[in-house]
Design an enzyme around this catalytic site. Sequence first.
Site, short mmCIF file in Angstrom:
data_model
loop_
_atom_site.label_atom_id
_atom_site.label_comp_id
_atom_site.label_asym_id
_atom_site.label_seq_id
_atom_site.Cartn_x
_atom_site.Cartn_y
_atom_site.Cartn_z
N HIS A 17 9.51 14.10 16.58
CA HIS A 17 10.30 13.20 17.64
C HIS A 17 11.58 13.12 17.32
O HIS A 17 11.64 12.19 16.52
CB HIS A 17 9.65 11.80 17.83
CG HIS A 17 9.86 11.12 18.95
ND1 HIS A 17 9.20 10.16 19.47
CD2 HIS A 17 11.18 10.94 19.65
CE1 HIS A 17 9.80 9.41 20.31
NE2 HIS A 17 11.04 9.92 20.51
N HIS A 19 15.60 13.40 18.82
CA HIS A 19 16.51 13.79 19.98
C HIS A 19 17.56 14.36 19.32
O HIS A 19 18.61 13.54 18.46
CB HIS A 19 17.04 12.56 20.90
CG HIS A 19 15.74 11.93 21.32
ND1 HIS A 19 15.51 12.18 22.69
CD2 HIS A 19 14.82 11.01 20.87
CE1 HIS A 19 14.37 11.44 22.99
NE2 HIS A 19 13.79 10.45 22.04
N HIS A 197 7.54 10.35 26.72
CA HIS A 197 7.83 9.15 26.08
C HIS A 197 6.74 8.14 27.04
O HIS A 197 7.14 8.14 28.33
CB HIS A 197 9.00 8.59 26.15
CG HIS A 197 10.17 9.28 24.97
ND1 HIS A 197 10.47 10.46 24.88
CD2 HIS A 197 10.96 8.65 24.12
CE1 HIS A 197 11.07 10.86 23.95
NE2 HIS A 197 11.47 9.74 23.55
N GLU A 200 6.57 3.09 24.94
CA GLU A 200 7.64 2.43 24.19
C GLU A 200 8.18 1.06 24.43
O GLU A 200 7.73 -0.12 23.86
CB GLU A 200 8.81 3.44 24.10
CG GLU A 200 10.06 2.94 23.13
CD GLU A 200 11.24 3.82 23.34
OE1 GLU A 200 11.39 4.61 24.32
OE2 GLU A 200 12.14 3.79 22.28
N ASP A 278 13.19 9.67 15.82
CA ASP A 278 13.83 9.54 17.05
C ASP A 278 15.28 9.63 17.18
O ASP A 278 15.84 10.92 17.56
CB ASP A 278 13.51 7.82 17.40
CG ASP A 278 13.63 7.63 18.96
OD1 ASP A 278 13.64 8.78 19.63
OD2 ASP A 278 13.43 6.60 19.46
N ASP A 279 16.41 8.73 16.63
CA ASP A 279 17.60 9.02 16.81
C ASP A 279 18.30 8.45 15.52
O ASP A 279 18.93 7.53 15.47
CB ASP A 279 18.44 8.13 18.18
CG ASP A 279 17.79 8.65 19.46
OD1 ASP A 279 18.05 9.66 19.95
OD2 ASP A 279 16.71 7.77 20.11
#
Length: 340
Positions: A17, A19, A197, A200, A278-279
Site C-alpha cells: 500500500h 501511493h 480503500h 479508513e 501509504d504516503d
Amino acid sequence: MPDLEAFIRGLPKAELHLHIEGSLEPEQMFEFARRNGIELPFADVEAVRAAYAFSNLQDFLDIYYQGARVLLTERDFHDLALAYFRRVAEDGATHAEIFFDPQTHTERGVAFATVAEGLLAAMEEARTTLGVTSKLILCFLRHLSEEAAFETLNQARPYLDRIAGVGLDSSELGHPPSKFARVFAAAREQGLKLVAHAGEEGPPEYVREALDLLRVDRIDHGNRSLEDADLVKRLVAEAVPLTVCPLSNLKLCVVDELPSHPLKRMLRLGLKATINSDDPAYFGGYLAENWISTAHALGLTRDELVTLARNSFTGSFLTPGEIESRLVEVDLYAAAHAPA
Ligand code: ADE
Ligand code: ZN
C-alpha cells in the site's frame, strides 16, 4: 531496542500500500518545480513540511494533489519511483506493489503514457539494479465519476499487460464502493486484480460493499471493519488481506496515538494484516519506520513480526510459486535470527 530495529530492517518483506505520488519529498518537489518552470506556493522545504499538519483525509488530499502538480515528464515519474525503490530496498523490502493516480495527471494534460512509461522504466531498473520486484496498480479517484474511471481504464488499455490491478482511492466518505461496481466488473473481465480503500474513514458497510459489489482481492486500510464482529469473522474466514498503514492513520487522525492502533488486535483476531507506508513523504516514515514505530508502540513480538512479513507476501499479487519462495526467505531469516 536496536536489536528489534535491526531484525525488522533485515526481515524480507513486501509493501502493498504505497501511493507513488505520496513518496514525493519536499526536496524533490522543489527540484521538479525548478526543472519544469513551475511556481510553488511555498518559500522553502521547511515551509512545505510545516504545511503537513492534517486533521483528516481531505486535509491531506488537498495538499497531496497540489504537490503532484510538479510531475510533468516521463523523467519526473521515473525519478520519483526510483527514489522510492531505493528507500524501500534499504528498509529490507524485496517486493512492492505501488499505486498510481493517473487522473491526477491526465486532468492536467499529462498523457497517460507519460506517467506509465516513467513508472514502468523505474520498476524495471529497480528489479535489475536493486533486486526489488514490483507491480503497478492503477487507482481510480472516487471523488470523480464512474464514467471518468471508465475513460481511465480505456486509456490504460495499451498497458494492461504491465498493470497488475486497479484500486480505488481519494475522498472516501460520500463515495461508497457501489459507485464503481460496473468499472470494477469491467476490470475483472480484463483479468486485473482488484483492491479498494475501505474503512479508513468510511463505515464497515463500505468494506462489505468492496467485498460484495467490487469483489476485491484485498482491502486497503480496513480499520473500521473492527466495529462489525460479523464482518471480522468473514474477513478472517476468507483470509482477505488488509493493507494497514499505521503512521498514515496517526497523521490523518484515524487513531489518536500509536499505542491505541488496532494492528495487534487485528493479528489476534486472525485477520491477515500487513504494515505499509501509504504516503511516506507526507506521513513521516517509509516502510521500516512504520514497522519499527508500530512494533515499539504495540510491543509486537518476533512471531508477530514474522507473521506480518509472511502476510505481506501471501497477500501480494505474486504467483503462488513466487510466494512460496519468498516465504522460504522469511522463514530462513527468522530461523537464522532466532533468539538464543
Ligand atoms: N490517496 C493517497 N493516500 C490516500 C489515502 N490514505 N486514502 C485515500 N486516498 C489516498
Ligand atoms: Zn492509501
